[in-house]
Design a protein around this motif. Sequence first.
Motif, PDB file in Angstrom:
ATOM      1  N   LYS A   1      31.884  23.001  11.848  1.00 42.94           N
ATOM      2  CA  LYS A   1      30.950  23.079  10.725  1.00 42.94           C
ATOM      3  C   LYS A   1      31.359  22.066   9.657  1.00 42.94           C
ATOM      4  N   LYS A   2      30.343  21.454   9.056  1.00 42.07           N
ATOM      5  CA  LYS A   2      30.582  20.568   7.919  1.00 42.07           C
ATOM      6  C   LYS A   2      29.499  20.869   6.896  1.00 42.07           C
TER       7      LYS A   2
ATOM      8  N   THR B   1      34.485  21.356   7.620  1.00 39.68           N
ATOM      9  CA  THR B   1      34.685  22.545   6.777  1.00 39.68           C
ATOM     10  C   THR B   1      35.437  23.614   7.551  1.00 39.68           C
ATOM     11  N   SER B   2      35.076  23.777   8.836  1.00 43.36           N
ATOM     12  CA  SER B   2      35.789  24.736   9.693  1.00 43.36           C
ATOM     13  C   SER B   2      35.547  24.359  11.144  1.00 43.36           C
TER      14      SER B   2
ATOM     15  N   GLN C   1      37.398  23.741  15.268  1.00 44.46           N
ATOM     16  CA  GLN C   1      38.543  23.092  15.905  1.00 44.46           C
ATOM     17  C   GLN C   1      38.106  21.847  16.666  1.00 44.46           C
TER      18      GLN C   1
ATOM     19  N   THR D   1      42.681  19.352  13.785  1.00 48.35           N
ATOM     20  CA  THR D   1      42.215  19.872  12.497  1.00 48.35           C
ATOM     21  C   THR D   1      43.323  20.653  11.787  1.00 48.35           C
ATOM     22  N   GLN D   2      44.444  20.878  12.472  1.00 50.40           N
ATOM     23  CA  GLN D   2      45.559  21.604  11.863  1.00 50.40           C
ATOM     24  C   GLN D   2      46.465  20.651  11.088  1.00 50.40           C
TER      25      GLN D   2
END
Length: 255
Positions: free
Chosen positions: A15-16, A63-64, A66, A75-76
């Motif tokens: 998600k962005k 935004t969220s 992986q 993304t971590q």
Amino acid sequence: MSVTNDKLIQVKDLKKHYNKGAIKALDGVSLDINKGDVMVIIGPSGSGKSTFLRSLNLLEVPTSGQIIFEGVDITQKKGPDGKKLDIDKHRQKMGMVFQHFNLFPHKTILQNMTLAPMKVKGVPQAEAEAKAIELLDRVGLADRAGAYPIQLSGGQKQRVAIVRALAMEPDVMLFDEPTSALDPEMVGEVLDVMKRLARNGMTMAVVTHEMGFAREVGNRVVFMDEGKILEEGTPWAVFNNPQNPRLQDFLSKVL
């Protein structure tokens, strides 16, 4: 074209959002890109295609969700070893070609080609130059090595941009509308280079408005609208037997 089931990139519920969630550029995208895939992403302007592609190497920070690239969730903040994740190390394995060529105007074509291998990977100058000439030769531009970008046509610049990315020996190539800024007669020469890459087994994700390329070269076509994947399948299925009404409508306008 050899396509495998080896997952190179896994995208999970990406998600962005902008403006505190008022604008959902990406709204829960999940997708696997396998080694050898030529995945072509189509859809109307503003559908999230470029945002999705630029998220794959975190040029756009999601935004969220992986993004797992070669087994590592990029993304971590930390890698599997607990150390700070070096995103630049992962980006080196993803070649990126944009609409605009992003060549350094004050450097020759050869200097543009050798800068990253020498600076980032520590390749000796002679080796970097030999590799650059070999790559330029592949796209018919070895005789332009000493020229400056201003002396090249748009199609020539884009061919240089492609082989400049290849000089880093990436595992996947990301193309963000690579022909949309070109004059129509120059589009073919750039698409020919991309077709050769596909035939040689390069894994590619391509955002494009070139439906002929999607149909002829892709092994998977993804249709996006409003930040979502609405349909995905083989080129034959997507173009000859589209299921989603939005895709049907889109194809009726562009084919």
